[in-house]
Scaffold this motif. Structure first.
Motif, PDB file in Angstrom:
ATOM      1  N   LYS A   1      -6.012 -71.155   3.029  1.00  0.00           N
ATOM      2  CA  LYS A   1      -6.526 -70.639   4.124  1.00  0.00           C
ATOM      3  C   LYS A   1      -6.549 -71.461   5.289  1.00  0.00           C
ATOM      4  O   LYS A   1      -7.179 -72.525   5.364  1.00  0.00           O
ATOM      5  CB  LYS A   1      -8.068 -70.086   3.641  1.00  0.00           C
ATOM      6  CG  LYS A   1      -8.754 -69.226   5.188  1.00  0.00           C
ATOM      7  CD  LYS A   1      -8.255 -67.930   5.208  1.00  0.00           C
ATOM      8  CE  LYS A   1      -8.627 -67.352   6.544  1.00  0.00           C
ATOM      9  NZ  LYS A   1      -7.955 -66.032   6.807  1.00  0.00           N
TER      10      LYS A   1
ATOM     11  N   LEU B   1     -15.055 -55.118  -7.429  1.00  0.00           N
ATOM     12  CA  LEU B   1     -16.441 -55.881  -6.997  1.00  0.00           C
ATOM     13  C   LEU B   1     -17.682 -55.061  -7.807  1.00  0.00           C
ATOM     14  O   LEU B   1     -18.607 -55.440  -7.869  1.00  0.00           O
ATOM     15  CB  LEU B   1     -16.547 -55.566  -5.642  1.00  0.00           C
ATOM     16  CG  LEU B   1     -16.059 -56.395  -4.492  1.00  0.00           C
ATOM     17  CD1 LEU B   1     -16.069 -56.019  -3.167  1.00  0.00           C
ATOM     18  CD2 LEU B   1     -16.458 -57.982  -4.808  1.00  0.00           C
TER      19      LEU B   1
ATOM     20  N   LYS C   1     -15.307 -66.758  -0.979  1.00  0.00           N
ATOM     21  CA  LYS C   1     -15.245 -65.530  -0.028  1.00  0.00           C
ATOM     22  C   LYS C   1     -13.768 -64.848  -0.336  1.00  0.00           C
ATOM     23  O   LYS C   1     -13.870 -63.689  -0.465  1.00  0.00           O
ATOM     24  CB  LYS C   1     -15.549 -65.736   1.470  1.00  0.00           C
ATOM     25  CG  LYS C   1     -16.808 -65.925   1.955  1.00  0.00           C
ATOM     26  CD  LYS C   1     -16.992 -66.192   3.529  1.00  0.00           C
ATOM     27  CE  LYS C   1     -18.407 -66.332   3.677  1.00  0.00           C
ATOM     28  NZ  LYS C   1     -18.367 -66.510   5.195  1.00  0.00           N
TER      29      LYS C   1
ATOM     30  N   LEU D   1     -13.864 -61.251   0.812  1.00  0.00           N
ATOM     31  CA  LEU D   1     -14.459 -60.998   2.111  1.00  0.00           C
ATOM     32  C   LEU D   1     -13.770 -61.609   3.255  1.00  0.00           C
ATOM     33  O   LEU D   1     -13.819 -61.194   4.416  1.00  0.00           O
ATOM     34  CB  LEU D   1     -15.996 -61.982   1.992  1.00  0.00           C
ATOM     35  CG  LEU D   1     -16.805 -61.259   1.043  1.00  0.00           C
ATOM     36  CD1 LEU D   1     -18.109 -62.058   0.841  1.00  0.00           C
ATOM     37  CD2 LEU D   1     -17.284 -59.834   1.375  1.00  0.00           C
ATOM     38  N   VAL D   2     -12.575 -62.796   2.694  1.00  0.00           N
ATOM     39  CA  VAL D   2     -11.973 -63.348   3.843  1.00  0.00           C
ATOM     40  C   VAL D   2     -10.549 -63.301   3.108  1.00  0.00           C
ATOM     41  O   VAL D   2     -10.535 -63.518   1.846  1.00  0.00           O
ATOM     42  CB  VAL D   2     -12.323 -64.881   3.856  1.00  0.00           C
ATOM     43  CG1 VAL D   2     -11.232 -65.857   4.510  1.00  0.00           C
ATOM     44  CG2 VAL D   2     -13.632 -64.983   4.590  1.00  0.00           C
ATOM     45  N   ARG D   3      -9.556 -62.773   3.879  1.00  0.00           N
ATOM     46  CA  ARG D   3      -8.114 -62.822   3.471  1.00  0.00           C
ATOM     47  C   ARG D   3      -7.464 -64.132   3.537  1.00  0.00           C
ATOM     48  O   ARG D   3      -7.569 -64.739   4.301  1.00  0.00           O
ATOM     49  CB  ARG D   3      -7.452 -61.886   4.282  1.00  0.00           C
ATOM     50  CG  ARG D   3      -7.731 -60.374   3.666  1.00  0.00           C
ATOM     51  CD  ARG D   3      -6.977 -59.400   4.704  1.00  0.00           C
ATOM     52  NE  ARG D   3      -7.750 -59.490   6.120  1.00  0.00           N
ATOM     53  CZ  ARG D   3      -7.356 -58.685   7.201  1.00  0.00           C
ATOM     54  NH1 ARG D   3      -6.428 -57.572   7.175  1.00  0.00           N
ATOM     55  NH2 ARG D   3      -7.866 -58.965   8.344  1.00  0.00           N
TER      56      ARG D   3
ATOM     57  N   ARG E   1      -7.834 -56.267  -0.390  1.00  0.00           N
ATOM     58  CA  ARG E   1      -8.522 -55.216   0.101  1.00  0.00           C
ATOM     59  C   ARG E   1      -8.484 -53.839  -0.573  1.00  0.00           C
ATOM     60  O   ARG E   1      -9.271 -52.997  -0.265  1.00  0.00           O
ATOM     61  CB  ARG E   1      -8.159 -54.997   1.613  1.00  0.00           C
ATOM     62  CG  ARG E   1      -8.572 -56.314   2.512  1.00  0.00           C
ATOM     63  CD  ARG E   1      -9.994 -56.435   2.571  1.00  0.00           C
ATOM     64  NE  ARG E   1     -10.660 -57.727   2.850  1.00  0.00           N
ATOM     65  CZ  ARG E   1     -10.698 -58.155   3.922  1.00  0.00           C
ATOM     66  NH1 ARG E   1     -10.960 -57.372   5.118  1.00  0.00           N
ATOM     67  NH2 ARG E   1     -11.459 -59.411   4.211  1.00  0.00           N
TER      68      ARG E   1
ATOM     69  N   LEU F   1     -13.885 -62.833  -3.432  1.00  0.00           N
ATOM     70  CA  LEU F   1     -14.067 -61.511  -3.453  1.00  0.00           C
ATOM     71  C   LEU F   1     -13.666 -60.700  -2.409  1.00  0.00           C
ATOM     72  O   LEU F   1     -14.232 -59.679  -2.014  1.00  0.00           O
ATOM     73  CB  LEU F   1     -15.693 -61.859  -2.951  1.00  0.00           C
ATOM     74  CG  LEU F   1     -16.808 -62.662  -3.694  1.00  0.00           C
ATOM     75  CD1 LEU F   1     -18.075 -63.155  -3.367  1.00  0.00           C
ATOM     76  CD2 LEU F   1     -16.882 -61.789  -4.944  1.00  0.00           C
TER      77      LEU F   1
ATOM     78  N   SER G   1     -22.563 -61.433  -6.610  1.00  0.00           N
ATOM     79  CA  SER G   1     -22.164 -62.518  -5.882  1.00  0.00           C
ATOM     80  C   SER G   1     -23.385 -62.907  -4.934  1.00  0.00           C
ATOM     81  O   SER G   1     -24.274 -61.935  -4.734  1.00  0.00           O
ATOM     82  CB  SER G   1     -21.030 -62.315  -4.931  1.00  0.00           C
ATOM     83  OG  SER G   1     -21.122 -61.363  -3.964  1.00  0.00           O
TER      84      SER G   1
ATOM     85  N   ARG H   1     -10.389 -54.342  -4.017  1.00  0.00           N
ATOM     86  CA  ARG H   1     -11.777 -54.956  -4.065  1.00  0.00           C
ATOM     87  C   ARG H   1     -12.602 -54.129  -4.334  1.00  0.00           C
ATOM     88  O   ARG H   1     -13.762 -54.462  -5.414  1.00  0.00           O
ATOM     89  CB  ARG H   1     -12.115 -55.726  -2.897  1.00  0.00           C
ATOM     90  CG  ARG H   1     -12.443 -54.931  -1.763  1.00  0.00           C
ATOM     91  CD  ARG H   1     -13.058 -55.818  -0.546  1.00  0.00           C
ATOM     92  NE  ARG H   1     -13.225 -55.029   0.644  1.00  0.00           N
ATOM     93  CZ  ARG H   1     -13.586 -55.500   1.712  1.00  0.00           C
ATOM     94  NH1 ARG H   1     -13.952 -56.661   1.835  1.00  0.00           N
ATOM     95  NH2 ARG H   1     -13.766 -54.703   2.753  1.00  0.00           N
TER      96      ARG H   1
ATOM     97  N   ILE I   1     -23.436 -65.245  -1.723  1.00  0.00           N
ATOM     98  CA  ILE I   1     -22.552 -66.260  -0.978  1.00  0.00           C
ATOM     99  C   ILE I   1     -23.502 -66.842   0.496  1.00  0.00           C
ATOM    100  O   ILE I   1     -24.225 -66.012   0.836  1.00  0.00           O
ATOM    101  CB  ILE I   1     -21.399 -65.491  -0.465  1.00  0.00           C
ATOM    102  CG1 ILE I   1     -20.347 -64.915  -1.620  1.00  0.00           C
ATOM    103  CG2 ILE I   1     -20.396 -66.309   0.586  1.00  0.00           C
ATOM    104  CD1 ILE I   1     -19.955 -65.984  -2.347  1.00  0.00           C
ATOM    105  N   GLU I   2     -23.439 -68.137   0.526  1.00  0.00           N
ATOM    106  CA  GLU I   2     -24.145 -68.807   1.666  1.00  0.00           C
ATOM    107  C   GLU I   2     -25.557 -68.573   1.279  1.00  0.00           C
ATOM    108  O   GLU I   2     -26.447 -68.993   0.258  1.00  0.00           O
ATOM    109  CB  GLU I   2     -23.716 -68.598   2.897  1.00  0.00           C
ATOM    110  CG  GLU I   2     -22.255 -69.050   2.990  1.00  0.00           C
ATOM    111  CD  GLU I   2     -21.616 -68.404   4.129  1.00  0.00           C
ATOM    112  OE1 GLU I   2     -21.720 -67.537   4.851  1.00  0.00           O
ATOM    113  OE2 GLU I   2     -20.497 -69.128   4.787  1.00  0.00           O
TER     114      GLU I   2
END
Lengths: 252, 300
Positions: B12, B77, B48, B53-55, B70, B51, B82, B73, B84-85
């Motif tokens: 990424k 899911l 992320k 959430l980020v490509r 996408r 999951l 999950s 997912r 996250i943060e």
């Protein structure tokens, strides 16, 4: 739909209800209050009271109110890990967008209900008007709620994109100004494509203000139907757009 | 053992900045995978991406044998919980209302929600508003919300962050219980100590790159502790071992990165130089030391 039911749970103890109650009551208070302070009677009874309450309300407070509701409905999603959790569930962007929109539509309808109830109470208790609010204004109220839907859907999309509470509300205020301008200039074709114009126009139906011809006729009813159809199309576009952005956008 | 998460060259970048660089993760099914690295190493971004959430900029993620993107997912899911943060939850609602919200959203039965709440031992605090919860309770509620769908895989990003020692210990026990129930748990931390005792497999991340992946024992066996040599003349000994990187460290000569033959060579050099060698030993190192060396860029 599960996402709609989930959104209604989130509305419990939400600040949104304060906007739903206070904003229309403020409109009733300012519209009716000015008349009371001037000491002049309502020239045309319920019609005059409705005009004084609703037309100003439709110029910008209503659009700003809907924008504030959208910001409030999305605010919790921007807190903590809620956005991550929202998008890490096996729920589509469309379901999320529809859930938020449904909550906003319900709040908007409730807000209009408070406005009508407040106007009726003011008409009876303050001015002692005979009878009750004419039924045509209940139909106009339904039209106002329908015209609020594309604004709600658009503001929902903006509030999804912007973490700030105030920025989408500011956009709503500017949109309301632009919408009123289009209505005042009678730019009907363009106004039919601008959600804020539809909202403003709907609040004028039957009042004879700006572009409105006054008493509702068969022709006026056809115009209202056209307005409702345009509102529903714009709503569908805005909800679909919000869903598409949710699907594509990364969670920062 | 089958893998539940596999990534190939997962990368990424944001503009010129690469935050995750070519990760090849292998998370075996049924393990507790400790994903460790300093703050800013790219752990959250990686999770992320797992999951969707980020490509990813490059590379791919496969979860449960299927490519995660996408288009897939939503299906995947359904089997992944999950956190996250920061923990999720709506602060103006009670714990029970937050759970009901997830229940309605995912159309889950009461039994699943009750089990999830009991697993995190939050059943006596559900009537309180989340605003009044401690951080540990918020974390547990977040995990309960993730568990309610009865996932095969649980991805927890720094679940012990900000907790007091008792909270950290409780989190460890919770992760162990979840693993005992057959859930694969991927848990990240910036402190090795937090996951060391629960993780069966470790992935160590530094500067966006995977520095190590394997068991605790493999990590130890692949690290080469410094050789410490006590001599009659430390200064001369340090000079004699300089070609191997020898330095003087409080009267002892420290030589890094020596394997057995090289150690013998260094000792022979000292004997040739007529320096009396009193003792040669490997430095005692904790797993934390190994981790620190890795993440500071010294390598294994």
């Amino acid at each position: 739909m599960g996402s709609v039911r989930a959104e209604f749970i989130k509305l419990r103890r939400s600040l949104s209800w304060a906007v739903v109650v206070l904003l229309p009551l403020a409109a009733v208070g300012s519209g009716g209050g000015n008349t009371a302070l001037s000491g002049e009677p309502l020239a045309d009874g319920w019609h005059t009271l409705w005009l004084r309450v609703v037309v100003f309300y439709g110029l910008f407070p209503l659009a700003v109110g809907v924008a504030a509701l959208a910001s409030l409905v999305w605010r919790a999603e921007h807190e903590g890990g809620n956005r991550n959790a929202l998008m890490a569930r096996p729920v589509s962007g469309l379901e999320v967008a529809v859930g938020k929109f449904a909550a906003l539509a319900a709040l908007t309808a409730a807000m209009q209900g408070v406005l009508v109830a407040g106007t009726v109470v003011a008409g009876k208790a303050v001015y002692g008007l005979p009878g009750s609010l004419p039924a045509e204004y209940l139909l106009v109220s339904v039209l106002i709620v329908v015209a609020c839907l594309p604004v709600a859907a658009l503001q929902s999309g903006l509030s999804m994109l912007m973490r700030s509470f105030g920025a989408p509300v500011a956009v709503g205020l500017l949109g309301a100004g632009f919408g009123v301008l289009l209505v005042a200039l009678r730019a009907d074709a363009l106004a039919a494509a601008v959600p804020y114009s539809l909202l403003s126009r709907a609040t004028q139906v039957g009042t004879g203000v700006f572009a409105d011809p006054g008493p509702i006729t068969a022709e006026g009813a056809a115009d209202a139907a056209g307005l409702a159809a345009a509102a529903l199309v714009l709503t569908a576009v805005a909800v679909a757009g919000t869903a598409a952005v949710l699907e594509r956008r990364d969670v920062a | 053992m089958s893998t539940i998460i596999t990534t190939h060259s997962l990368t990424k970048s944001y503009g010129d900045r690469t935050v995750v660089d070519g990760l090849d993760l292998r998370v075996p099914e049924g393990c507790v995978y400790g994903f460790v690295g300093p703050n800013g190493a790219g752990k959250s971004t990686t999770m992320k991406m797992l999951l969707s959430l980020v490509r990813p900029t490059r590379g791919e993620v496969r979860v449960m044998g299927r490519r995660m993107d996408r288009s897939t997912r939503r299906e995947l899911l359904g089997s992944i919980g999950s956190l996250i943060e920061t923990p999720p939850a709506y602060a103006h609602l009670t714990g029970a209302e937050n759970m009901r919200l997830v229940q309605r959203l995912l159309r889950l039965g009461d039994g699943r929600v009750d089990r999830a709440v009991r697993t995190v031992r939050l059943q006596d605090h559900l009537d309180k508003r989340v605003r009044a919860y401690s951080l540990g309770m918020k974390q547990r509620l977040g995990i309960a919300m993730a568990l309610a769908r009865e996932p095969r895989l649980l991805v927890l990003d720094e679940p012990a962050n900000g907790l007091d020692p008792a909270g950290i210990d409780e989190m460890r026990h919770l992760i162990k219980r979840l693993a005992d129930d057959g859930i694969t748990v991927m848990v990240s931390s910036h402190l090795l100590d937090e996951v060391d005792r629960t993780a069966t497999v470790l992935g160590i991340l530094g500067g966006g790159r995977l520095l190590f992946q394997g068991t605790r024992d493999e990590l130890f066996s692949r690290s080469v502790p410094d050789v410490l040599i006590d001599t009659s003349e430390p200064e001369r000994a340090a000079a004699a071992t300089e070609p191997w990187g020898g330095t003087l460290d409080e009267g002892t000569v420290r030589v890094p990165g020596l394997d057995h033959p090289a150690t013998a060579e260094v000792v022979a050099r000292l004997v040739d130089a007529r320096v009396d060698v009193y003792g040669v030993r490997r430095e005692d190192r904790s797993l934390e030391d190994v981790f620190m060396d890795l993440t500071r860029g010294r390598g294994l």
